[in-house]
Design a protein around this motif. Sequence first.
Motif, short mmCIF file in Angstrom:
data_model
loop_
_atom_site.label_atom_id
_atom_site.label_comp_id
_atom_site.label_asym_id
_atom_site.label_seq_id
_atom_site.Cartn_x
_atom_site.Cartn_y
_atom_site.Cartn_z
N ARG A 32 0.85 -1.19 0.00
CA ARG A 32 0.00 0.00 0.00
C ARG A 32 0.89 1.25 0.00
NH1 ARG A 32 -5.28 -1.20 1.09
NH2 ARG A 32 -5.66 -3.25 2.02
N GLY A 33 0.53 2.20 -0.84
CA GLY A 33 1.24 3.47 -0.85
C GLY A 33 2.64 3.44 -1.41
N LEU A 164 -9.10 6.04 -11.94
CA LEU A 164 -9.27 6.46 -10.55
C LEU A 164 -10.73 6.67 -10.15
CD1 LEU A 164 -6.40 9.11 -10.32
CD2 LEU A 164 -6.38 6.77 -9.45
N GLU A 167 -11.70 4.87 -7.10
CA GLU A 167 -10.65 4.86 -6.09
C GLU A 167 -10.14 3.44 -5.79
OE1 GLU A 167 -11.78 7.09 -2.65
OE2 GLU A 167 -12.20 8.90 -3.80
N ALA A 169 -7.66 0.26 -5.04
CA ALA A 169 -6.51 0.11 -4.14
C ALA A 169 -5.23 -0.15 -4.91
CB ALA A 169 -6.78 -1.04 -3.17
N ILE A 195 -1.03 11.05 -6.71
CA ILE A 195 -2.18 10.18 -6.43
C ILE A 195 -1.78 9.07 -5.46
CG2 ILE A 195 -3.70 8.45 -7.48
CD1 ILE A 195 -3.62 10.31 -10.01
N GLN A 196 -0.61 8.47 -5.71
CA GLN A 196 -0.14 7.39 -4.86
C GLN A 196 0.07 7.85 -3.42
OE1 GLN A 196 3.71 7.49 -4.55
NE2 GLN A 196 3.54 6.14 -2.79
N GLN A 197 0.62 9.05 -3.27
CA GLN A 197 0.88 9.56 -1.93
C GLN A 197 -0.39 10.04 -1.23
OE1 GLN A 197 3.88 12.55 -2.73
NE2 GLN A 197 5.56 11.08 -2.55
N ARG A 198 -1.30 10.66 -1.98
CA ARG A 198 -2.51 11.22 -1.37
C ARG A 198 -3.51 10.14 -0.99
NH1 ARG A 198 -4.11 14.45 -5.35
NH2 ARG A 198 -5.87 13.21 -6.08
N ARG A 199 -3.62 9.09 -1.81
CA ARG A 199 -4.65 8.08 -1.60
C ARG A 199 -4.11 6.79 -0.99
NH1 ARG A 199 -9.07 8.52 -6.37
NH2 ARG A 199 -8.93 10.74 -6.79
N THR A 201 -2.52 4.59 -2.64
CA THR A 201 -2.72 3.57 -3.67
C THR A 201 -1.41 2.82 -3.92
OG1 THR A 201 -4.36 5.00 -4.73
CG2 THR A 201 -3.47 3.19 -6.05
#
Length: 535
Positions: A32-33, A164, A167, A169, A195-199, A201
Amino acid sequence: MSILTIEGLTVALPAGADRPHAIEDVSLTVERGEILCVVGESGSGKSITANAVMGLLPKSLPLRAGRLILDGIDLRAQPPEAMRKLRGSRMAMIFQEPMTALNPLMRVGDQIGEALAVHGAPDRGRVQELLAAVNLPDPVSIARSHPFRLSGGQRQRVMIAMALALEPALLIADEPTTALDVTTQMQILRLIREIQQRRGTGVLFITHDFGVVAEIADRVAVMQHGRIVEHGTAREVLDRPQHPYTRALIRAVPGFPKGGGVARAQGRDVLRVQGLEKTYHRGGWFSAGKMLRAVHDADFSLTRGETLGLVGESGSGKSTLARCVVRLVTPEKGEIYFDGADLRPLSRAAMKPFRRRVQMIFQDPYASLNPRRKVGEIIAEGPITHGTPRAEALERARDLLAIVRLDPGAMDRYPHEFSGGQRQRIGIARALAMKPELLIADEPVSALDVSVQAEVLALLAEIREREKLTMLFITHDLRVAAQVCDRIAVMQRGAIVEQGPVGQVFANPAHPYTQQLLDSIPGRAWTPPDLGEAA
Protein backbone atom coordinates in the motif's frame (compact mmCIF):
# COMPACT_ATOMS: atom_id res chain seq x y z
CA MET A 1 0.68 -4.55 4.13
CA SER A 2 0.66 -5.96 0.59
CA ILE A 3 -2.20 -4.90 -1.64
CA LEU A 4 -1.06 -7.35 -4.35
CA THR A 5 0.80 -10.64 -3.98
CA ILE A 6 1.99 -12.63 -6.99
CA GLU A 7 3.44 -16.07 -6.26
CA GLY A 8 4.99 -18.45 -8.80
CA LEU A 9 3.06 -17.00 -11.74
CA THR A 10 3.60 -18.97 -14.96
CA VAL A 11 1.97 -18.22 -18.32
CA ALA A 12 2.56 -20.50 -21.32
CA LEU A 13 3.39 -19.41 -24.86
CA PRO A 14 1.85 -21.07 -27.94
CA ALA A 15 3.66 -24.03 -29.48
CA GLY A 16 6.50 -23.02 -31.75
CA ALA A 17 7.49 -19.91 -29.77
CA ASP A 18 11.15 -19.26 -28.96
CA ARG A 19 10.59 -20.29 -25.33
CA PRO A 20 7.93 -22.37 -23.52
CA HIS A 21 6.69 -19.64 -21.16
CA ALA A 22 5.83 -15.96 -21.54
CA ILE A 23 6.49 -15.60 -17.81
CA GLU A 24 7.81 -18.29 -15.46
CA ASP A 25 7.74 -18.51 -11.68
CA VAL A 26 7.25 -14.76 -11.19
CA SER A 27 6.77 -13.62 -7.59
CA LEU A 28 6.16 -9.97 -6.61
CA THR A 29 4.37 -7.87 -4.02
CA VAL A 30 3.00 -4.34 -4.19
CA GLU A 31 2.60 -2.62 -0.83
CA ARG A 32 0.00 0.00 0.00
CA GLY A 33 1.24 3.47 -0.85
CA GLU A 34 4.30 2.38 -2.85
CA ILE A 35 5.34 2.36 -6.49
CA LEU A 36 6.90 -0.87 -7.74
CA CYS A 37 8.52 -0.43 -11.16
CA VAL A 38 8.82 -3.52 -13.34
CA VAL A 39 11.50 -2.81 -15.93
CA GLY A 40 12.76 -4.74 -18.92
CA GLU A 41 12.82 -4.82 -22.70
CA SER A 42 9.95 -5.64 -25.04
CA GLY A 43 9.08 -9.33 -24.78
CA SER A 44 10.40 -9.66 -21.22
CA GLY A 45 6.90 -10.41 -19.86
CA LYS A 46 6.06 -7.11 -18.13
CA SER A 47 2.68 -6.47 -19.80
CA ILE A 48 1.69 -10.14 -19.63
CA THR A 49 2.21 -10.02 -15.86
CA ALA A 50 -0.07 -6.98 -15.64
CA ASN A 51 -2.73 -8.55 -17.87
CA ALA A 52 -2.65 -11.74 -15.79
CA VAL A 53 -3.44 -9.71 -12.66
CA MET A 54 -6.33 -7.96 -14.43
CA GLY A 55 -7.66 -11.24 -15.86
CA LEU A 56 -7.14 -9.99 -19.41
CA LEU A 57 -4.93 -12.73 -20.83
CA PRO A 58 -6.00 -14.02 -24.26
CA LYS A 59 -6.85 -17.71 -24.59
CA SER A 60 -3.63 -18.24 -26.53
CA LEU A 61 -1.68 -17.45 -23.32
CA PRO A 62 -3.02 -19.82 -20.66
CA LEU A 63 -2.16 -19.22 -17.01
CA ARG A 64 -0.51 -22.49 -15.93
CA ALA A 65 0.41 -21.89 -12.30
CA GLY A 66 0.68 -19.36 -9.52
CA ARG A 67 -1.36 -17.32 -7.04
CA LEU A 68 -2.75 -13.81 -7.50
CA ILE A 69 -3.98 -12.25 -4.26
CA LEU A 70 -5.54 -8.77 -4.34
CA ASP A 71 -6.18 -7.36 -0.86
CA GLY A 72 -6.93 -10.86 0.46
CA ILE A 73 -8.99 -11.93 -2.58
CA ASP A 74 -7.81 -14.92 -4.61
CA LEU A 75 -8.20 -13.60 -8.17
CA ARG A 76 -7.80 -17.00 -9.84
CA ALA A 77 -10.77 -18.34 -7.86
CA GLN A 78 -13.13 -15.57 -9.01
CA PRO A 79 -15.78 -16.22 -11.70
CA PRO A 80 -15.93 -13.80 -14.67
CA GLU A 81 -18.73 -11.68 -13.18
CA ALA A 82 -16.81 -11.20 -9.92
CA MET A 83 -13.67 -10.22 -11.87
CA ARG A 84 -15.64 -7.60 -13.80
CA LYS A 85 -16.74 -6.05 -10.50
CA LEU A 86 -13.16 -6.01 -9.19
CA ARG A 87 -11.85 -4.25 -12.29
CA GLY A 88 -12.31 -0.56 -11.71
CA SER A 89 -13.52 -0.84 -8.13
CA ARG A 90 -10.48 -2.57 -6.54
CA MET A 91 -7.90 -2.54 -9.35
CA ALA A 92 -7.54 -0.45 -12.49
CA MET A 93 -5.15 -0.18 -15.42
CA ILE A 94 -3.72 2.71 -17.44
CA PHE A 95 -2.84 1.45 -20.91
CA GLN A 96 0.16 2.52 -22.99
CA GLU A 97 -1.80 3.93 -25.93
CA PRO A 98 -4.93 5.81 -24.81
CA MET A 99 -6.11 6.43 -28.38
CA THR A 100 -6.68 2.71 -28.86
CA ALA A 101 -8.04 2.21 -25.33
CA LEU A 102 -10.66 4.99 -25.59
CA ASN A 103 -13.80 4.64 -27.73
CA PRO A 104 -13.34 7.11 -30.64
CA LEU A 105 -17.12 7.49 -31.10
CA MET A 106 -17.93 8.48 -27.50
CA ARG A 107 -17.28 11.74 -25.70
CA VAL A 108 -14.72 11.22 -22.95
CA GLY A 109 -17.15 12.34 -20.24
CA ASP A 110 -19.61 9.64 -21.32
CA GLN A 111 -16.85 7.03 -21.21
CA ILE A 112 -15.90 7.92 -17.65
CA GLY A 113 -19.58 8.08 -16.72
CA GLU A 114 -20.10 4.62 -18.21
CA ALA A 115 -17.33 3.21 -15.99
CA LEU A 116 -19.12 4.71 -12.97
CA ALA A 117 -22.55 3.46 -14.06
CA VAL A 118 -21.34 -0.12 -14.58
CA HIS A 119 -20.42 -0.19 -10.90
CA GLY A 120 -23.66 1.48 -9.80
CA ALA A 121 -22.21 4.92 -9.16
CA PRO A 122 -23.51 7.24 -11.94
CA ASP A 123 -22.75 10.86 -11.09
CA ARG A 124 -22.31 13.55 -13.73
CA GLY A 125 -20.63 15.89 -11.27
CA ARG A 126 -18.15 13.16 -10.41
CA VAL A 127 -16.93 13.05 -14.04
CA GLN A 128 -15.92 16.71 -14.01
CA GLU A 129 -14.43 16.31 -10.55
CA LEU A 130 -12.21 13.49 -11.83
CA LEU A 131 -11.09 15.47 -14.87
CA ALA A 132 -10.19 18.38 -12.62
CA ALA A 133 -8.32 16.01 -10.27
CA VAL A 134 -5.93 15.02 -13.09
CA ASN A 135 -5.23 18.70 -13.80
CA LEU A 136 -7.12 18.95 -17.09
CA PRO A 137 -8.10 22.53 -17.98
CA ASP A 138 -11.80 23.31 -18.46
CA PRO A 139 -13.23 19.91 -17.38
CA VAL A 140 -16.66 20.77 -18.83
CA SER A 141 -15.23 21.28 -22.32
CA ILE A 142 -12.95 18.23 -22.04
CA ALA A 143 -15.89 16.04 -20.97
CA ARG A 144 -17.77 17.02 -24.14
CA SER A 145 -14.82 16.28 -26.43
CA HIS A 146 -14.11 13.14 -28.43
CA PRO A 147 -10.66 11.53 -27.91
CA PHE A 148 -9.26 12.65 -31.28
CA ARG A 149 -9.72 16.30 -30.30
CA LEU A 150 -7.36 15.94 -27.34
CA SER A 151 -3.57 15.86 -27.26
CA GLY A 152 -1.68 12.70 -26.30
CA GLY A 153 -1.05 14.01 -22.81
CA GLN A 154 -4.71 14.99 -22.35
CA ARG A 155 -5.88 11.55 -23.50
CA GLN A 156 -3.52 9.91 -21.03
CA ARG A 157 -4.95 12.09 -18.23
CA VAL A 158 -8.46 11.00 -19.25
CA MET A 159 -7.33 7.37 -18.94
CA ILE A 160 -5.95 8.10 -15.46
CA ALA A 161 -9.21 9.82 -14.46
CA MET A 162 -11.16 6.76 -15.63
CA ALA A 163 -8.84 4.42 -13.74
CA LEU A 164 -9.27 6.46 -10.55
CA ALA A 165 -13.05 6.82 -10.86
CA LEU A 166 -13.83 4.30 -8.12
CA GLU A 167 -10.65 4.86 -6.09
CA PRO A 168 -9.06 1.41 -6.61
CA ALA A 169 -6.51 0.11 -4.14
CA LEU A 170 -4.20 -1.05 -6.96
CA LEU A 171 -3.27 1.00 -10.02
CA ILE A 172 -1.40 -0.72 -12.86
CA ALA A 173 0.31 1.66 -15.29
CA ASP A 174 1.60 -0.05 -18.46
CA GLU A 175 4.20 2.23 -20.12
CA PRO A 176 1.88 5.25 -19.62
CA THR A 177 4.45 7.86 -20.69
CA THR A 178 6.44 6.12 -23.45
CA ALA A 179 4.92 8.05 -26.36
CA LEU A 180 4.78 11.43 -24.59
CA ASP A 181 7.00 14.49 -24.83
CA VAL A 182 9.42 15.06 -21.98
CA THR A 183 7.42 17.88 -20.35
CA THR A 184 4.10 16.01 -20.62
CA GLN A 185 5.82 12.84 -19.41
CA MET A 186 7.04 14.62 -16.29
CA GLN A 187 3.54 16.01 -15.60
CA ILE A 188 2.03 12.51 -15.81
CA LEU A 189 4.73 11.02 -13.57
CA ARG A 190 4.19 13.72 -10.95
CA LEU A 191 0.44 13.18 -11.14
CA ILE A 192 0.79 9.42 -10.54
CA ARG A 193 3.17 10.05 -7.64
CA GLU A 194 0.77 12.62 -6.15
CA ILE A 195 -2.18 10.18 -6.43
CA GLN A 196 -0.14 7.39 -4.86
CA GLN A 197 0.88 9.56 -1.93
CA ARG A 198 -2.51 11.22 -1.37
CA ARG A 199 -4.65 8.08 -1.60
CA GLY A 200 -2.23 5.43 -0.39
CA THR A 201 -2.72 3.57 -3.67
CA GLY A 202 -0.34 0.74 -4.56
CA VAL A 203 1.10 1.27 -8.05
CA LEU A 204 2.55 -1.39 -10.36
CA PHE A 205 4.39 0.73 -12.94
CA ILE A 206 5.70 -0.96 -16.10
CA THR A 207 8.46 0.76 -18.05
CA HIS A 208 11.67 0.24 -20.02
CA ASP A 209 13.01 3.70 -19.12
CA PHE A 210 15.48 3.85 -16.24
CA GLY A 211 15.07 7.63 -16.09
CA VAL A 212 11.41 7.05 -15.20
CA VAL A 213 12.45 4.43 -12.64
CA ALA A 214 14.85 6.91 -11.01
CA GLU A 215 12.09 9.52 -10.91
CA ILE A 216 9.27 7.62 -9.20
CA ALA A 217 10.16 4.08 -8.06
CA ASP A 218 10.25 2.93 -4.45
CA ARG A 219 11.23 -0.62 -5.45
CA VAL A 220 12.32 -2.15 -8.75
CA ALA A 221 11.94 -5.61 -10.31
CA VAL A 222 13.93 -6.36 -13.47
CA MET A 223 12.47 -8.88 -15.96
CA GLN A 224 14.29 -10.81 -18.65
CA HIS A 225 12.82 -13.59 -20.80
CA GLY A 226 9.80 -13.93 -18.50
CA ARG A 227 11.73 -14.16 -15.23
CA ILE A 228 12.57 -11.74 -12.42
CA VAL A 229 16.37 -11.53 -12.49
CA GLU A 230 16.86 -8.74 -9.94
CA HIS A 231 14.74 -7.10 -7.26
CA GLY A 232 15.41 -4.44 -4.66
CA THR A 233 14.91 -0.84 -3.60
CA ALA A 234 15.27 1.80 -6.28
CA ARG A 235 18.62 2.94 -4.89
CA GLU A 236 19.99 -0.61 -4.72
CA VAL A 237 19.07 -1.48 -8.30
CA LEU A 238 19.94 1.90 -9.84
CA ASP A 239 23.22 2.50 -8.04
CA ARG A 240 24.46 -1.05 -7.34
CA PRO A 241 22.98 -3.38 -9.99
CA GLN A 242 24.04 -6.99 -9.56
CA HIS A 243 22.67 -8.99 -12.48
CA PRO A 244 24.50 -8.75 -15.83
CA TYR A 245 21.22 -7.94 -17.64
CA THR A 246 20.45 -5.04 -15.27
CA ARG A 247 23.99 -3.77 -15.65
CA ALA A 248 23.69 -3.96 -19.45
CA LEU A 249 20.43 -1.99 -19.41
CA ILE A 250 21.87 0.74 -17.19
CA ARG A 251 25.07 0.84 -19.23
CA ALA A 252 22.91 1.59 -22.29
CA VAL A 253 21.24 4.66 -20.71
CA PRO A 254 22.45 7.78 -22.58
CA GLY A 255 24.45 10.11 -20.35
CA PHE A 256 24.69 13.88 -20.18
CA PRO A 257 27.59 16.02 -21.39
CA LYS A 258 29.69 17.46 -18.60
CA GLY A 259 29.65 21.03 -19.94
CA GLY A 260 31.59 23.24 -22.28
CA GLY A 261 31.37 22.57 -25.97
CA VAL A 262 33.27 21.66 -29.10
CA ALA A 263 34.02 24.41 -31.57
CA ARG A 264 32.05 24.07 -34.79
CA ALA A 265 33.93 22.45 -37.63
CA GLN A 266 35.17 24.85 -40.28
CA GLY A 267 34.40 24.35 -43.93
CA ARG A 268 31.71 24.73 -46.53
CA ASP A 269 28.09 24.35 -45.46
CA VAL A 270 26.42 21.26 -46.88
CA LEU A 271 23.00 22.58 -45.84
CA ARG A 272 21.93 26.15 -45.12
CA VAL A 273 18.34 27.08 -44.30
CA GLN A 274 17.28 30.74 -44.08
CA GLY A 275 13.95 32.33 -43.13
CA LEU A 276 11.94 29.14 -43.73
CA GLU A 277 8.18 29.45 -43.29
CA LYS A 278 5.46 26.80 -43.49
CA THR A 279 1.81 27.46 -42.62
CA TYR A 280 -1.06 24.99 -42.54
CA HIS A 281 -4.66 26.08 -43.00
CA ARG A 282 -7.21 24.19 -40.93
CA GLY A 283 -10.92 24.40 -41.47
CA GLY A 284 -13.85 22.95 -43.35
CA TRP A 285 -16.52 23.86 -45.82
CA PHE A 286 -18.47 25.94 -43.34
CA SER A 287 -15.66 27.70 -41.48
CA ALA A 288 -12.91 30.11 -42.37
CA GLY A 289 -10.44 27.82 -40.61
CA LYS A 290 -7.31 28.61 -38.65
CA MET A 291 -3.75 29.24 -39.71
CA LEU A 292 -1.06 27.21 -37.98
CA ARG A 293 2.51 28.40 -38.43
CA ALA A 294 4.28 25.05 -38.27
CA VAL A 295 7.69 26.57 -39.10
CA HIS A 296 8.47 30.24 -38.55
CA ASP A 297 11.58 32.09 -39.75
CA ALA A 298 13.87 29.08 -39.25
CA ASP A 299 17.63 29.56 -39.76
CA PHE A 300 20.35 26.92 -39.36
CA SER A 301 23.26 25.38 -41.24
CA LEU A 302 25.26 22.15 -41.29
CA THR A 303 28.95 21.76 -42.08
CA ARG A 304 30.19 18.61 -43.80
CA GLY A 305 30.53 15.73 -41.34
CA GLU A 306 28.56 17.51 -38.60
CA THR A 307 25.46 16.25 -36.75
CA LEU A 308 22.88 18.81 -35.66
CA GLY A 309 20.20 17.72 -33.20
CA LEU A 310 16.77 19.30 -33.69
CA VAL A 311 14.92 18.98 -30.36
CA GLY A 312 11.53 20.03 -29.04
CA GLU A 313 8.09 18.72 -28.13
CA SER A 314 5.52 17.25 -30.52
CA GLY A 315 4.00 20.06 -32.56
CA SER A 316 7.12 22.22 -32.29
CA GLY A 317 7.72 21.91 -36.05
CA LYS A 318 10.73 19.55 -36.11
CA SER A 319 9.37 17.00 -38.59
CA THR A 320 7.74 19.67 -40.76
CA LEU A 321 11.08 21.47 -41.01
CA ALA A 322 12.83 18.24 -42.03
CA ARG A 323 10.17 17.47 -44.62
CA CYS A 324 10.59 20.98 -46.03
CA VAL A 325 14.33 20.34 -46.41
CA VAL A 326 13.73 17.19 -48.50
CA ARG A 327 10.80 18.88 -50.27
CA LEU A 328 8.18 16.37 -49.13
CA VAL A 329 6.46 19.54 -47.94
CA THR A 330 6.63 22.83 -49.85
CA PRO A 331 7.41 25.91 -47.71
CA GLU A 332 5.88 29.31 -48.56
CA LYS A 333 9.02 31.35 -47.88
CA GLY A 334 12.72 30.99 -47.26
CA GLU A 335 15.77 29.43 -48.83
CA ILE A 336 17.10 25.85 -48.66
CA TYR A 337 20.65 25.67 -49.97
CA PHE A 338 22.12 22.20 -50.42
CA ASP A 339 25.73 22.21 -51.59
CA GLY A 340 25.19 25.76 -52.88
CA ALA A 341 21.97 25.09 -54.84
CA ASP A 342 18.63 26.52 -53.69
CA LEU A 343 16.16 23.61 -53.56
CA ARG A 344 13.00 25.56 -52.75
CA PRO A 345 12.10 26.78 -56.28
CA LEU A 346 12.97 23.47 -57.98
CA SER A 347 10.28 21.43 -59.72
CA ARG A 348 9.67 17.80 -58.85
CA ALA A 349 11.70 16.68 -61.85
CA ALA A 350 14.56 19.06 -61.05
CA MET A 351 14.66 17.70 -57.48
CA LYS A 352 15.34 14.12 -58.58
CA PRO A 353 19.17 14.37 -58.71
CA PHE A 354 19.21 15.87 -55.21
CA ARG A 355 17.00 13.14 -53.74
CA ARG A 356 19.83 10.71 -54.33
CA ARG A 357 22.12 12.87 -52.19
CA VAL A 358 19.64 13.56 -49.35
CA GLN A 359 17.96 10.62 -47.63
CA MET A 360 15.65 10.22 -44.64
CA ILE A 361 15.23 7.63 -41.86
CA PHE A 362 11.64 7.68 -40.60
CA GLN A 363 10.40 7.26 -37.03
CA ASP A 364 8.25 4.20 -37.67
CA PRO A 365 10.06 1.73 -39.95
CA TYR A 366 7.09 -0.64 -39.96
CA ALA A 367 4.88 2.05 -41.52
CA SER A 368 7.57 3.20 -43.98
CA LEU A 369 8.62 -0.25 -45.25
CA ASN A 370 6.43 -1.90 -47.91
CA PRO A 371 4.98 -5.01 -46.17
CA ARG A 372 4.50 -6.79 -49.51
CA ARG A 373 8.11 -6.59 -50.64
CA LYS A 374 11.15 -8.50 -49.46
CA VAL A 375 13.84 -6.59 -47.62
CA GLY A 376 16.40 -6.91 -50.43
CA GLU A 377 13.98 -5.38 -52.92
CA ILE A 378 13.10 -2.56 -50.49
CA ILE A 379 16.76 -1.57 -50.07
CA ALA A 380 17.56 -1.87 -53.78
CA GLU A 381 14.48 0.01 -54.99
CA GLY A 382 15.99 3.52 -54.74
CA PRO A 383 19.21 2.80 -56.65
CA ILE A 384 17.27 0.88 -59.34
CA THR A 385 14.90 3.85 -59.76
CA HIS A 386 17.94 6.11 -60.26
CA GLY A 387 19.45 3.88 -62.93
CA THR A 388 21.61 1.36 -61.08
CA PRO A 389 21.49 -2.12 -62.69
CA ARG A 390 19.31 -4.49 -60.66
CA ALA A 391 22.06 -7.04 -59.96
CA GLU A 392 24.42 -4.31 -58.74
CA ALA A 393 21.71 -2.74 -56.54
CA LEU A 394 20.89 -6.09 -54.93
CA GLU A 395 24.58 -6.77 -54.26
CA ARG A 396 24.85 -3.34 -52.64
CA ALA A 397 21.76 -4.21 -50.53
CA ARG A 398 23.48 -7.38 -49.31
CA ASP A 399 26.60 -5.39 -48.35
CA LEU A 400 24.47 -2.83 -46.50
CA LEU A 401 22.77 -5.53 -44.46
CA ALA A 402 26.21 -6.59 -43.26
CA ILE A 403 27.05 -2.95 -42.40
CA VAL A 404 23.89 -2.67 -40.24
CA ARG A 405 24.71 -6.09 -38.71
CA LEU A 406 21.90 -8.14 -40.21
CA ASP A 407 22.33 -11.59 -41.70
CA PRO A 408 22.37 -11.70 -45.54
CA GLY A 409 19.41 -14.10 -45.26
CA ALA A 410 17.30 -11.06 -44.38
CA MET A 411 17.28 -10.24 -48.11
CA ASP A 412 14.53 -12.80 -48.70
CA ARG A 413 12.34 -12.03 -45.67
CA TYR A 414 9.51 -9.55 -45.18
CA PRO A 415 9.45 -6.58 -42.71
CA HIS A 416 6.93 -8.23 -40.37
CA GLU A 417 9.42 -11.02 -39.67
CA PHE A 418 11.78 -8.64 -37.84
CA SER A 419 11.82 -6.90 -34.46
CA GLY A 420 11.45 -3.13 -34.15
CA GLY A 421 15.19 -2.63 -33.80
CA GLN A 422 15.90 -4.84 -36.80
CA ARG A 423 13.34 -2.96 -38.91
CA GLN A 424 15.04 0.31 -38.00
CA ARG A 425 18.35 -1.17 -39.18
CA ILE A 426 16.64 -2.02 -42.48
CA GLY A 427 15.41 1.58 -42.71
CA ILE A 428 18.99 2.79 -42.20
CA ALA A 429 20.26 0.40 -44.88
CA ARG A 430 17.62 1.67 -47.32
CA ALA A 431 18.68 5.28 -46.69
CA LEU A 432 22.37 4.41 -47.18
CA ALA A 433 21.68 2.55 -50.43
CA MET A 434 21.65 5.88 -52.29
CA LYS A 435 25.08 6.84 -50.89
CA PRO A 436 23.71 10.12 -49.52
CA GLU A 437 25.75 13.12 -48.42
CA LEU A 438 23.05 14.33 -46.00
CA LEU A 439 21.08 11.97 -43.78
CA ILE A 440 17.94 13.18 -41.97
CA ALA A 441 16.94 10.92 -39.07
CA ASP A 442 13.42 11.67 -37.77
CA GLU A 443 13.05 10.22 -34.23
CA PRO A 444 14.84 7.00 -35.33
CA VAL A 445 15.08 5.45 -31.83
CA SER A 446 12.05 6.85 -29.96
CA ALA A 447 10.11 3.56 -30.03
CA LEU A 448 13.02 1.27 -29.16
CA ASP A 449 14.11 -0.36 -25.91
CA VAL A 450 17.10 1.24 -24.24
CA SER A 451 19.61 -1.47 -25.21
CA VAL A 452 18.37 -1.61 -28.84
CA GLN A 453 18.39 2.19 -28.87
CA ALA A 454 22.04 2.20 -27.78
CA GLU A 455 22.91 -0.29 -30.55
CA VAL A 456 21.21 1.79 -33.26
CA LEU A 457 22.82 5.04 -32.02
CA ALA A 458 26.26 3.38 -31.99
CA LEU A 459 25.58 2.06 -35.49
CA LEU A 460 24.63 5.55 -36.75
CA ALA A 461 27.78 7.03 -35.21
CA GLU A 462 29.93 4.32 -36.85
CA ILE A 463 28.27 4.81 -40.25
CA ARG A 464 28.55 8.59 -39.99
CA GLU A 465 32.30 8.27 -39.41
CA ARG A 466 32.81 5.65 -42.13
CA GLU A 467 30.73 7.35 -44.81
CA LYS A 468 31.65 10.95 -43.78
CA LEU A 469 27.95 11.73 -43.51
CA THR A 470 26.35 14.99 -42.48
CA MET A 471 23.28 14.40 -40.31
CA LEU A 472 20.18 16.27 -39.13
CA PHE A 473 18.98 14.27 -36.13
CA ILE A 474 15.43 14.93 -34.89
CA THR A 475 14.47 13.87 -31.37
CA HIS A 476 12.48 14.89 -28.32
CA ASP A 477 14.91 13.00 -26.06
CA LEU A 478 17.69 15.33 -24.93
CA ARG A 479 19.72 12.41 -23.55
CA VAL A 480 19.82 10.90 -27.04
CA ALA A 481 20.70 14.27 -28.60
CA ALA A 482 23.57 14.65 -26.14
CA GLN A 483 24.94 11.26 -27.14
CA VAL A 484 25.00 11.62 -30.93
CA CYS A 485 25.02 15.33 -31.82
CA ASP A 486 27.73 17.98 -32.14
CA ARG A 487 25.29 20.88 -31.86
CA ILE A 488 21.67 21.32 -30.79
CA ALA A 489 18.90 23.54 -32.16
CA VAL A 490 15.83 23.86 -29.90
CA MET A 491 12.42 24.39 -31.53
CA GLN A 492 9.31 25.82 -29.86
CA ARG A 493 6.06 26.59 -31.69
CA GLY A 494 7.75 26.50 -35.09
CA ALA A 495 10.70 28.74 -34.21
CA ILE A 496 14.31 27.85 -33.40
CA VAL A 497 14.80 29.55 -30.03
CA GLU A 498 18.35 28.42 -29.24
CA GLN A 499 21.36 26.86 -30.95
CA GLY A 500 24.81 25.88 -29.75
CA PRO A 501 27.29 23.08 -28.99
CA VAL A 502 25.77 20.22 -27.00
CA GLY A 503 27.80 20.79 -23.84
CA GLN A 504 27.14 24.51 -23.85
CA VAL A 505 23.37 24.15 -24.27
CA PHE A 506 23.15 21.54 -21.49
CA ALA A 507 25.40 23.43 -19.08
CA ASN A 508 24.19 26.97 -19.76
CA PRO A 509 20.80 27.02 -21.53
CA ALA A 510 20.05 30.54 -22.74
CA HIS A 511 16.30 30.22 -23.38
CA PRO A 512 13.66 29.46 -20.69
CA TYR A 513 12.10 26.77 -22.91
CA THR A 514 15.42 24.92 -23.15
CA GLN A 515 15.72 25.05 -19.38
CA GLN A 516 12.16 23.70 -19.08
CA LEU A 517 13.02 20.75 -21.35
CA LEU A 518 16.15 19.98 -19.34
CA ASP A 519 14.31 20.20 -16.02
CA SER A 520 11.66 17.79 -17.31
CA ILE A 521 14.02 14.93 -18.14
CA PRO A 522 12.99 12.03 -15.85
CA GLY A 523 15.70 10.99 -13.43
CA ARG A 524 18.02 13.85 -14.35
CA ALA A 525 19.29 13.96 -10.76
CA TRP A 526 20.36 10.30 -11.06
CA THR A 527 23.82 9.64 -12.44
CA PRO A 528 24.17 6.08 -13.76
CA PRO A 529 27.06 4.30 -12.02
CA ASP A 530 30.29 3.64 -13.90
CA LEU A 531 29.92 -0.05 -14.74
CA GLY A 532 32.84 -0.24 -17.14
CA GLU A 533 32.69 -1.89 -20.52
CA ALA A 534 30.50 -4.92 -21.20
CA ALA A 535 32.29 -8.22 -20.77
